[in-house]
Design a protein around this motif. Structure first.
Motif, PDB file in Angstrom:
ATOM      1  N   ASP A  39       0.858  -1.174   0.000  1.00 33.78           N
ATOM      2  CA  ASP A  39       0.000   0.000   0.000  1.00 33.78           C
ATOM      3  C   ASP A  39       0.899   1.229   0.000  1.00 33.78           C
ATOM      4  OD1 ASP A  39      -2.367   1.517   0.211  1.00 33.78           O
ATOM      5  OD2 ASP A  39      -2.051   1.717   2.369  1.00 33.78           O
ATOM      6  N   LYS A  40       0.509   2.272  -0.744  1.00 31.86           N
ATOM      7  CA  LYS A  40       1.321   3.474  -0.913  1.00 31.86           C
ATOM      8  C   LYS A  40       2.693   3.130  -1.484  1.00 31.86           C
ATOM      9  CE  LYS A  40      -2.018   5.796   0.962  1.00 31.86           C
ATOM     10  NZ  LYS A  40      -2.958   6.535   0.092  1.00 31.86           N
ATOM     11  N   VAL A  41       2.676   2.243  -2.467  1.00 31.68           N
ATOM     12  CA  VAL A  41       3.908   1.794  -3.113  1.00 31.68           C
ATOM     13  C   VAL A  41       3.815   2.110  -4.601  1.00 31.68           C
ATOM     14  CG1 VAL A  41       5.376  -0.202  -3.657  1.00 31.68           C
ATOM     15  CG2 VAL A  41       4.248  -0.047  -1.433  1.00 31.68           C
ATOM     16  N   VAL A  42       4.931   2.547  -5.184  1.00 30.33           N
ATOM     17  CA  VAL A  42       5.012   2.731  -6.632  1.00 30.33           C
ATOM     18  C   VAL A  42       6.080   1.796  -7.173  1.00 30.33           C
ATOM     19  CG1 VAL A  42       4.187   5.107  -6.600  1.00 30.33           C
ATOM     20  CG2 VAL A  42       6.636   4.665  -6.436  1.00 30.33           C
ATOM     21  N   SER A  67      10.803  -1.108  -6.495  1.00 32.44           N
ATOM     22  CA  SER A  67       9.615  -0.804  -5.696  1.00 32.44           C
ATOM     23  C   SER A  67       9.975   0.238  -4.648  1.00 32.44           C
ATOM     24  CB  SER A  67       9.091  -2.059  -5.004  1.00 32.44           C
ATOM     25  OG  SER A  67       8.876  -3.088  -5.946  1.00 32.44           O
ATOM     26  N   ILE A  68       9.119   1.241  -4.510  1.00 34.38           N
ATOM     27  CA  ILE A  68       9.421   2.349  -3.616  1.00 34.38           C
ATOM     28  C   ILE A  68       8.211   2.632  -2.739  1.00 34.38           C
ATOM     29  CG2 ILE A  68      10.141   4.767  -3.485  1.00 34.38           C
ATOM     30  CD1 ILE A  68      11.150   4.224  -6.495  1.00 34.38           C
ATOM     31  N   GLU A  80       4.262  13.560  -4.599  1.00 35.52           N
ATOM     32  CA  GLU A  80       5.587  14.175  -4.521  1.00 35.52           C
ATOM     33  C   GLU A  80       6.671  13.140  -4.796  1.00 35.52           C
ATOM     34  OE1 GLU A  80       6.034  16.031  -0.744  1.00 35.52           O
ATOM     35  OE2 GLU A  80       4.397  17.468  -1.070  1.00 35.52           O
ATOM     36  N   LEU A  81       6.466  11.916  -4.281  1.00 35.73           N
ATOM     37  CA  LEU A  81       7.432  10.844  -4.512  1.00 35.73           C
ATOM     38  C   LEU A  81       7.522  10.516  -6.000  1.00 35.73           C
ATOM     39  CD1 LEU A  81       9.309   8.571  -3.540  1.00 35.73           C
ATOM     40  CD2 LEU A  81       7.270   7.155  -3.183  1.00 35.73           C
ATOM     41  N   GLU A  82       6.374  10.406  -6.667  1.00 35.90           N
ATOM     42  CA  GLU A  82       6.376  10.111  -8.104  1.00 35.90           C
ATOM     43  C   GLU A  82       7.097  11.202  -8.891  1.00 35.90           C
ATOM     44  OE1 GLU A  82       2.420   9.464  -9.424  1.00 35.90           O
ATOM     45  OE2 GLU A  82       2.172   7.565  -8.359  1.00 35.90           O
ATOM     46  N   SER A  83       6.866  12.463  -8.515  1.00 41.83           N
ATOM     47  CA  SER A  83       7.543  13.570  -9.200  1.00 41.83           C
ATOM     48  C   SER A  83       9.039  13.508  -8.976  1.00 41.83           C
ATOM     49  CB  SER A  83       6.993  14.917  -8.696  1.00 41.83           C
ATOM     50  OG  SER A  83       5.617  15.033  -8.973  1.00 41.83           O
ATOM     51  N   ASN A 134      11.742  11.387  -0.337  1.00 41.41           N
ATOM     52  CA  ASN A 134      10.346  11.170   0.065  1.00 41.41           C
ATOM     53  C   ASN A 134       9.975   9.693   0.139  1.00 41.41           C
ATOM     54  OD1 ASN A 134       9.370  13.958   0.235  1.00 41.41           O
ATOM     55  ND2 ASN A 134       9.815  14.030  -1.954  1.00 41.41           N
ATOM     56  N   ALA A 135      10.960   8.824   0.270  1.00 43.23           N
ATOM     57  CA  ALA A 135      10.705   7.373   0.280  1.00 43.23           C
ATOM     58  C   ALA A 135      11.020   6.779   1.641  1.00 43.23           C
ATOM     59  CB  ALA A 135      11.535   6.687  -0.796  1.00 43.23           C
ATOM     60  N   GLN A 136      10.158   5.856   2.077  1.00 47.25           N
ATOM     61  CA  GLN A 136      10.425   5.103   3.301  1.00 47.25           C
ATOM     62  C   GLN A 136      11.335   3.915   3.035  1.00 47.25           C
ATOM     63  OE1 GLN A 136       7.189   4.296   6.106  1.00 47.25           O
ATOM     64  NE2 GLN A 136       5.800   5.404   4.742  1.00 47.25           N
TER      65      GLN A 136
END
Length: 413
Positions: free
Chosen positions: A62-65, A235-236, A247-250, A103-105
């Motif tokens: 979840d909340k992963v790109v 995976s991020i 913001e993470l995708e940008s 912006n990545a965990q």
């Protein structure tokens, strides 16, 4: 107090009227039964599909790109010939992103190899092998039932250790505790350090079924398979808000475009995918199914409603003398109205309950990986629709009965 007592009496009269004409009652509620069954069955199917898909998607995070070569979308405008020419993500790009992203965990590199034969003495089976870096358990569920997860050292030195699925444990180590034992993957010995909890079949096995999967350190995977299949997925894990994910995708897009030397007017040569895209693509099917259920069920309920209204008019005609006697003895208009209105609502509710019961029986049928569950909200919906149909079907006959002149009603034949 008198109003409550007369209301209860109206309900009792309605119940006696239904009991005295059982055959007519049964025939009248068939339309409502079929209609409620069609609507609630479709809603139950859609709810079960959504729940199954959400459970499947929980294993890909979840909340992963996901940074990949191919986008997760299909349609008439899917330009596969352009995507085909894109370069695949690389391990160096994974390291670059893991160092630069703010912006990545968690940032994870992973790769897959399907239909690999794994063996333990005379026991063997086909499995999906997934190589991954250390933080994989931060972006996806890894429910360890026995043993433990990877350590930093095991991943750093690419040790031949693995976390296996429950089906693999049952097939390769029947009746044994597999933790600490070894088996062969692609001819190399791997030591089992953990066993995942059984997940079972699902409609969408995105990322592979954990029950038949071997998780191994990415370095060990690369030594075995990367000469054959160098493609990886990055995976991020983002933060919990949608704004943070955007913001993470940008940030990913900016860093990767710089890394790959893309000019400002050039299109991206990579895809940034989100699991939500899969659910959105399937949501259109759910909408169509829901509309189909309402249309099919609506026609049946409409027929059932007309049937109930017809029966109520017949009941008013049959009991005109009784209505006249009741009114001559002082019965109020609402007492007569409630009799027939309660009778119509009861008739419709019984039909609705019968339809819901049929859906409940349907939930016991085996539909492979799909587990049908009749929820309280769908039961409430069925009863609510039945009540509304009963009121609409019975209000006109009930009102006409309540407005009868007692003298004329007594003389009616």
């Amino acid at each position: 107090m008198r109003f409550i007592r007369q209301t209860f009496e109206s309900f009792r009269f309605a119940w006696q009227a239904l009991r005295s004409n059982l055959l007519r009652t049964m025939l009248s509620l068939l339309g409502v039964t079929i209609g409620i069954f069609a609507i609630i069955a479709v809603f139950t199917l859609v709810d079960s599909l959504e729940r199954n898909i959400k459970e499947s998607l929980s294993f890909i995070g979840d909340k992963v790109v996901y940074v990949e070569k191919w986008p997760w979308s299909f349609g008439e405008d899917y330009q596969w010939w352009k995507y085909f020419q894109r370069p695949v993500p690389t391990y160096n790009e994974y390291r670059f992103l893991s160092e630069k992203l703010e912006n990545a965990q968690a940032v994870v590199a992973m790769a897959f190899k399907g239909r690999v034969t794994i063996k333990n003495n005379n026991n063997s089976m086909s499995a999906l092998i997934q190589g991954t870096t250390l933080d994989y358990n931060k972006i996806s569920e890894v429910p360890i039932e026995q043993g433990r997860y990877f350590t930093q050292q095991e991943v750093n030195i690419s040790r031949n250790v693995t976390i296996i699925g429950s089906d693999i444990a049952e097939n390769l180590f029947p009746g044994q505790d597999p933790v600490g034992k070894t088996f062969k993957i692609n001819g190399l010995n791997f030591t089992v350090i953990g066993v995942q909890r059984k997940k079972g079949e699902s409609i969408l096995n995105v990322g592979g079924n954990p029950d038949t999967k071997c998780l191994i350190p990415y370095g060990a995977f690369a030594k075995m398979f990367h000469s054959i299949n160098p493609n990886i997925t990055i995976s991020i894990k983002g933060y919990e808000s949608d704004e943070g994910l955007q913001e993470l995708e940008s940030e990913i897009r900016g860093l990767l475009r710089t890394r790959r030397g893309l000019r400002p007017l050039q299109d991206d040569n990579f895809a940034i995918n989100r699991p939500e895209a899969i659910a959105q693509a399937i949501s259109g099917i759910f909408v169509v199914l829901t509309i189909a259920g309402w249309v099919i069920g609506g026609f049946s309920i409409l027929i059932g409603g007309f049937g109930i209204a017809n029966i109520m008019f017949v009941s008013v005609k049959e009991r005109t003398n009784i209505i006249g006697i009741q009114k001559s003895l002082g019965a109020k208009n609402y007492f007569i109205l409630f009799q027939f209105l309660f009778e119509a609502v009861l008739l419709s509710l019984v039909g609705g309950l019968a339809g819901i019961f049929l859906v409940y029986l349907l939930s016991f049928m085996s539909l492979g990986s799909l587990d049908l569950v009749l929820t309280a909200s769908n039961i409430a919906l069925g009863l609510g629709v039945s009540s509304v149909i009963g009121v609409l079907s019975g209000i006109i006959p009930a009102f006409s009965a309540s407005r009868l002149d007692p003298v004329i009603a007594i003389r009616a034949k």
